[in-house]
Design an enzyme around this catalytic site. Structure first.
Site, PDB file in Angstrom:
ATOM      1  N   GLU A  80     -40.653  44.507  22.747  1.00 49.54           N
ATOM      2  CA  GLU A  80     -41.519  43.543  21.783  1.00 49.54           C
ATOM      3  C   GLU A  80     -42.214  44.472  20.861  1.00 49.54           C
ATOM      4  O   GLU A  80     -42.398  44.136  19.855  1.00 49.54           O
ATOM      5  CB  GLU A  80     -42.454  42.800  22.662  1.00 49.54           C
ATOM      6  CG  GLU A  80     -43.341  41.751  21.776  1.00 49.54           C
ATOM      7  CD  GLU A  80     -42.465  40.834  20.975  1.00 49.54           C
ATOM      8  OE1 GLU A  80     -41.389  40.510  21.175  1.00 49.54           O
ATOM      9  OE2 GLU A  80     -43.042  40.182  19.967  1.00 49.54           O
ATOM     10  N   ASP A  81     -42.859  45.393  21.406  1.00 52.78           N
ATOM     11  CA  ASP A  81     -44.049  46.350  20.694  1.00 52.78           C
ATOM     12  C   ASP A  81     -43.444  47.753  20.024  1.00 52.78           C
ATOM     13  O   ASP A  81     -43.995  48.198  19.216  1.00 52.78           O
ATOM     14  CB  ASP A  81     -45.082  46.673  21.637  1.00 52.78           C
ATOM     15  CG  ASP A  81     -45.930  45.321  21.950  1.00 52.78           C
ATOM     16  OD1 ASP A  81     -45.523  44.266  21.089  1.00 52.78           O
ATOM     17  OD2 ASP A  81     -46.819  45.195  22.635  1.00 52.78           O
TER      18      ASP A  81
END
Ligand code: MN
Length: 732
Positions: A80-81
């Site tokens: 996700e990051d």
């Protein structure tokens, strides 16, 4: 500030304690991988980001899950990051770990907040259905727990949103999975932000009486332990205050103050065997007075989440009531960690202890009848495998049968939406209407006022009974339209036969009077009845024949023919023919009334040269004269079925058509085409671009036009775009 070193040491400590077989070397590698990936990210409090995954991993370790789950927790925000991909993680660690991380990412990307109470159950089901592996749910709950523990760094607005979601989704799921410990902590943390005043009042009250409470609990604990030791029952006994949210809820529900509340104290007696549980109960009831009706045997009839214990509420010498929960160590693990206890036992007892966990299977009831051991081995959540949950563009959850397609979705929203459907978007992209929907998809139905309604094919491709019923209803109703057309034609033929002017029917001076005589509410009802065969044209005209003659002869209502015969419109004149016979804007030669449909192969629009083909059962299908499918004209067996057609003057009704652009591929081409279409205010219905192996690309656009002139305008605009080589009237 919290440091990496503290968290790392604490995590390793918990892993060593709760997961004796864990692969610490692999875990260390994951920590350094994640730390490097999150290098430039900071937590809201300014500490290094890696502290969060470490804390989540520690919670997962405390649940006693396996090494893969801990790796998944450490890496849970990497996809996700950071620039880490599923493939990277699969290669460096394992495909299983990559799947876990991917699963958590999917949940992170889905918005589970809802304003509506009745949506909650569907959201919870969607949450479960999206996580194919139960460990994904557990990691996500651990992630949320750590976020809740550090909620003070969020904005007040975010705090409320997250805490609501925790109350609505995470705490109930933790409860359903039997993880009381996590459920309580989640609830207490959420309450703190959702009702800060209520929370503070309650905690202040509790801390004010803390010493008093502890003295009380110590004395009770001592009494119990003494009695059990006298009788040789090995036990662990302790007292506690029930968790804050449960007290809060009871106060609200019963509208009581803390002092008035029954049993805020709970004692636990943990013993080695089930028999001992009942023995302990007997002893408790001899030293304290049981309150009638408060004994519950969750051992012989466990809760749905497989919670087992004996509960009783008693009153001691001080006159204060308290609850005693009696259970074995195994029941205790199950009560605290729920589904996660499975791993704990697996590690302690090795294989073979699985039978003890049949409750997991029962908990996840509804899945197909698989062998319990197989099921536990794979630990897949199949409980909602017969359903799929998707969002409307406004975020409402819609539950559909598994394998559902946009048509099912459209009819689930409203039959009007389904009947007007011309296409669908999933996650903002135009898709085929038979695309299988997946959990968490955002589905939007494209509708048009001029949609021609469902097609019979839909009945076979849709999945839900609801859609099927509504489509059938449409066809039934549509038959009525067909019947009206047919009924009207016979009625008018009968009028003509008797030399009665058809125009009298639509004349406002006579219309309602005649209708009344016929005892129908509307002319269409009469026509439909004639069409159905419930009434004959001869009978209907016979009923009003005399009235019409009288009306036309009457002094107040002069017969237009007699006043000025020259002005009488010849019923067979071109003008009447156009108005009377135009159906869907098309005049079919020699046919009074029939169903008209526009063939999908060439999608004719007004202005095109057209020809009609009399189909079996579906009226006349209209083709462009240059459509390859009209070649059967020359076939003597078919020739009689081809009829001349022309366009009526009406420009009102838009027609669907398709253009196929042949292009030399280049960057930005699709963008330029869509910009041109947008600028020309084209009413789009479909857009598809396909790359050909030879470096060309074909862009297929379906849209609405009113006539061929408009179509040609759009066509030349598209042809003026660089690299667009040809624009052909395409196949559908
Ligand atoms: Mn996270």
């Amino acid at each position: 500030m919290e440091t990496f070193e503290d968290h790392y040491a604490s995590m390793v400590d918990t892993i060593t304690r709760c997961m004796p077989g864990a692969n610490l070397e692999l875990i260390d590698r994951a920590v350094h991988y994640a730390d490097a990936k999150h290098e430039y990210q900071k937590r809201k409090d300014g500490s290094p980001y890696i502290i969060h995954p470490l804390a989540v991993a520690e919670i997962v370790a405390e649940m006693g899950l396996d090494t893969d789950a801990v790796l998944g927790a450490i890496l849970h925000d990497c996809i996700e990051d950071t620039d880490a991909s599923h493939d990277d993680i699969a290669t460096i660690f394992s495909p299983t770990v990559a799947e876990l991380v991917e699963g958590v990412t999917k949940l992170t990307r889905t918005d589970f907040t809802s304003q509506e109470e009745k949506q909650m159950e569907n959201l919870r089901k969607m949450f479960m259905a999206m996580s194919k592996d139960i460990r994904v749910v557990l990691i996500k709950i651990a992630d949320r727990l750590h976020n809740m523990r550090t909620m003070q760094y969020q904005t007040p607005k975010k705090q409320i949103i997250k805490c609501r979601e925790t109350m609505d989704i995470y705490a109930p799921l933790a409860h359903r999975l039997g993880m009381q410990k996590m459920k309580w902590e989640l609830e207490d943390l959420a309450l703190r932000y959702l009702d800060p005043a209520g929370y503070a009042e309650l905690t202040d009250h509790l801390s004010a009486q803390k010493d008093q409470d502890e003295n009380f609990m110590n004395s009770i604990q001592f009494t119990i332990k003494e009695k059990l030791s006298e009788n040789g029952i090995h036990n662990t006994t302790y007292g506690r205050i029930k968790h804050i949210y449960s007290i809060y809820r009871k106060m609200k529900a019963q509208n009581k103050t803390l002092d008035e509340l029954y049993d805020i104290y709970a004692f636990r007696v943990i013993v080695d065997s089930e028999i001992d549980c009942y023995n302990v109960l007997g002893h408790i009831h001899t030293i304290f007075t049981p309150i009638p009706g408060r004994f519950k045997d969750y051992i012989s009839s466990p809760k749905p989440n497989m919670y087992k214990s004996l509960h009783t509420t008693v009153i001691g010498k001080q006159g204060i009531p308290f609850e005693v929960q009696i259970r074995t160590w195994e029941m205790h693990e199950t009560a605290e960690y729920g589904i996660a206890a499975h791993w704990k036992y697996k590690q302690k007892a090795g294989a073979g202890s699985e039978k003890e966990f049949e409750w997991v299977r029962r908990l996840l009831e509804g899945q197909q009848d698989t062998d319990a051991e197989d099921y536990l081995e794979s630990l897949k959540i199949d409980m909602f495998n017969d359903q799929v949950f998707v969002f409307t563009p406004k975020g409402k959850v819609v539950g559909l049968p598994a394998g559902a397609i946009p048509i099912d979705f459209a009819y689930m929203i409203h039959s009007g939406v389904g009947n007007a459907m011309v296409g669908a978007k999933v996650n903002n992209r135009i898709v085929n209407i038979d695309t299988k929907l997946r959990n968490g998809d955002i589905v939007e139905i494209l509708t048009s006022k001029s949609a021609r309604g469902p097609s019979r094919d839909w009945l076979t491709i849709c999945k839900s009974n609801q859609a099927r019923t509504k489509i059938k209803q449409w066809f039934k109703k549509e038959k009525r339209e067909e019947n009206i057309v047919h009924g009207k034609a016979s009625f008018e033929a009968e009028m003509k036969r008797l030399n009665l002017p058809v125009s009298v029917i639509s004349d406002p001076n006579y219309s309602s009077q005649l209708l009344e005589k016929l005892a129908y509410a509307a002319w269409d009802d009469l026509y439909a009845a004639i069409g159905y065969g419930g009434m004959t044209a001869a009978k209907a005209v016979g009923k009003i024949q005399e009235d019409i003659k009288k009306l036309l002869k009457g002094p107040t209502v002069p017969d237009p023919d007699r006043i000025n015969p020259g002005l009488r419109i010849n019923p067979d004149s071109e003008e009447v023919r156009r108005n009377r016979h135009a159906i869907n804007g098309v005049i079919v030669e020699d046919i009074d009334s029939c169903m008209i449909k526009f063939s999908k192969c060439c999608a004719p629009v007004p202005g095109d040269d057209i020809i009609g083909f009399i189909t079996r059962g579906y009226g006349v299908s209209v083709h462009r004269s240059d459509c390859p499918n009209t070649l059967t004209r020359t076939d003597p067996r078919q020739a009689a079925r081809w009829v001349h057609c022309s366009w009526a003057n009406s420009d009102e009704q838009p027609f669907d058509t398709t253009l196929e652009l042949e292009c030399a591929d280049r960057d930005g081409l699709v963008m330029d085409v869509s910009t041109a279409l947008f600028a020309a205010k084209v009413r789009m219905k479909g857009f598809n671009a396909a790359e050909m192996p030879d470096g060309r690309s074909v862009i297929t656009i379906s849209f609405e036009v009113r006539n061929v002139a408009e179509l040609n305008k759009i066509r030349s605009k598209l042809l003026s775009i660089p690299n667009v080589i040809a624009a052909k009237r395409g196949q559908y």
